[in-house]
Enzyme design. Sequence first.
Site, mmCIF file in Angstrom:
data_model
loop_
_atom_site.group_PDB
_atom_site.id
_atom_site.type_symbol
_atom_site.label_atom_id
_atom_site.label_comp_id
_atom_site.label_asym_id
_atom_site.label_seq_id
_atom_site.Cartn_x
_atom_site.Cartn_y
_atom_site.Cartn_z
ATOM 1 N N HIS A 1 -0.941 4.042 3.208
ATOM 2 C CA HIS A 1 -0.268 2.703 4.292
ATOM 3 C C HIS A 1 0.520 3.594 4.880
ATOM 4 C CE1 HIS A 1 -1.961 -1.575 2.015
ATOM 5 N NE2 HIS A 1 -3.424 -0.058 2.540
ATOM 6 N N TYR B 1 5.514 -8.763 3.616
ATOM 7 C CA TYR B 1 6.489 -9.218 2.793
ATOM 8 C C TYR B 1 6.992 -10.145 3.839
ATOM 9 C CZ TYR B 1 6.693 -5.609 -0.531
ATOM 10 O OH TYR B 1 6.355 -4.807 -0.781
ATOM 11 N N PRO C 1 10.237 -6.186 -9.028
ATOM 12 C CA PRO C 1 9.075 -5.814 -7.957
ATOM 13 C C PRO C 1 9.349 -5.829 -6.426
ATOM 14 C CG PRO C 1 8.985 -7.338 -9.047
ATOM 15 C CD PRO C 1 10.242 -7.640 -9.922
ATOM 16 N N LYS D 1 9.466 -0.024 -6.387
ATOM 17 C CA LYS D 1 10.630 0.724 -6.965
ATOM 18 C C LYS D 1 9.753 1.439 -8.746
ATOM 19 C CE LYS D 1 11.882 1.960 -3.274
ATOM 20 N NZ LYS D 1 10.474 2.999 -3.398
ATOM 21 N N TYR E 1 12.434 2.875 0.739
ATOM 22 C CA TYR E 1 10.586 2.399 0.459
ATOM 23 C C TYR E 1 9.800 3.331 0.328
ATOM 24 C CZ TYR E 1 6.744 -1.319 0.103
ATOM 25 O OH TYR E 1 5.777 -2.134 0.110
HETATM 26 C C1 PHB Z 1 1.690 -4.821 -5.915
HETATM 27 O O1 PHB Z 1 0.623 -4.373 -5.233
HETATM 28 O O2 PHB Z 1 1.391 -4.701 -7.089
HETATM 29 C C2 PHB Z 1 3.071 -4.839 -4.929
HETATM 30 C C3 PHB Z 1 2.916 -4.575 -3.889
HETATM 31 C C4 PHB Z 1 4.627 -3.985 -3.546
HETATM 32 C C5 PHB Z 1 6.062 -5.071 -4.569
HETATM 33 C C6 PHB Z 1 5.590 -5.430 -5.143
HETATM 34 C C7 PHB Z 1 3.752 -5.004 -6.078
HETATM 35 O O3 PHB Z 1 6.219 -4.985 -4.075
#
Ligand code: PHB
Length: 395
Positions: free
Chosen positions: A72, A204, A296, A300, A388
């Site tokens: 990505h 997000y 989460p 990280k 990130y």
């Molecule tokens: C996930 O795909 O489980 C995931 C992706 C991004 C995040 C947290 C969890 O910030």
Amino acid sequence: MRTTVGIIGAGPAGLLLARLLHVAGIDSVVLESRDRAYVERRQRAGILEQGTADVLRAAGAGERMDREGLRHDGIELRFDRRRHRVDFPALTGGRSVLVYAQTEVCKDLIALQLREGGPLLFEAEALAVEGADTDTPRVRFRHQGCEGGEDVLECEYVVGCDGFWGVARKAVPAGLTQTFERTYPFGWLGILADVPPSHDELVYARHDRGFALLSMRSPSVSRLYLQVPDGTDAGEWSDEDIWDELERRFETADDWRLERGPITQKSVTPMRSYVHEPMRHGRLFLAGDAAHIVPPTGAKGLNLAVGDVVTFARALSHRKETGSPELLDAYSDTCLRRVWQAERFSYDMTTLLHRAPGATGFEDRLQLARLERIASSRAAETDLAEAYTGFPFGR
Ligand code: PHB
Ligand code: APR
């Protein structure tokens, strides 16, 4: 039982450490309290920083990751019905991330360890770490294969990779410990659904009703999260309610649609920031969630665990090659520099996107101003993209 490095826990930290040590010619034994199916099925993280993917490849655990992982080059921030894409390579000199679940990382590492590595004992619960401040630390553990049901693993070093609820941390004297913690009045309700992701990158979303995240596990399996009040039980939410709420929070001014499908897993994850200092006591070292927890939101957790075990493996190899303990002595400080940068980023992303109960108009406008700043300032956007896609592993 005797070994050079006793590893408690077969999550990403413990499994990768065992692999790195094996590649460096250092023997280890992994003690895991649960069974293999539990470790391979436990749905948690899904984003690998480029540095993490590079380490897995170099350790010989990257073949399926490169075949099945999804590269990505950005994420979408969604707020006020607007969509803003953050372009990672353009902002970081070419860095991207890989979408490849920690369940798959663990499966790959377990297969390698069982085929080529040292002992990996499942259903072997560490009861205590003893003698951490001596040259002969040992792990007392319970395992049905042992006479009397208990045994002792004698080591030169013990690495606690046993997660937030493990036992290793308890072997650090309270008088030498500092802990730093922030809890949040909300958590994430996460689902797995058999439906192709409705967007080709992660979304997000900041919404007045609360945060939502669209992620994925494959071109045909979606992973989505909803912010829910702390203490929510997943059973309180019907599948239809979950999709309805996700749809509301992902709303946009254009004709973007959220595709629905059968939900195959549903669980609630609490939210916490936590750091245990130091990450070492004598011959006991802490790595991964045993030493630190991040919300989460910044993806990280797994990547921090990788940074810790890379740092330890490098330090022990240096000790074996040169006799110098300098990198081992620097382990805690080296890891904590990276840990605190990830704590800062994860806290910032969490407070940027989640709406705390009792939030007022002032907090709402502040969040929208922070998002507007990221959407309109290359400097602000670069800070997010650099954090990130990952911090360098400390030397
Ligand atoms: C996930 O795909 O489980 C995931 C992706 C991004 C995040 C947290 C969890 O910030
Ligand atoms: N004895 C043996 N094993 C134990 C004990 C014990 N007393 N206590 C816990 N364990 C095991 C757990 O069963 C688990 O498999 O230790 C392992 C810890 O693994 P994780 O909790 O996944 O922690 P870690 O390896 O540090 O991974 C950190 O990876 O999954 C992602 O984002 C997630 O932040 C997390 C990151």
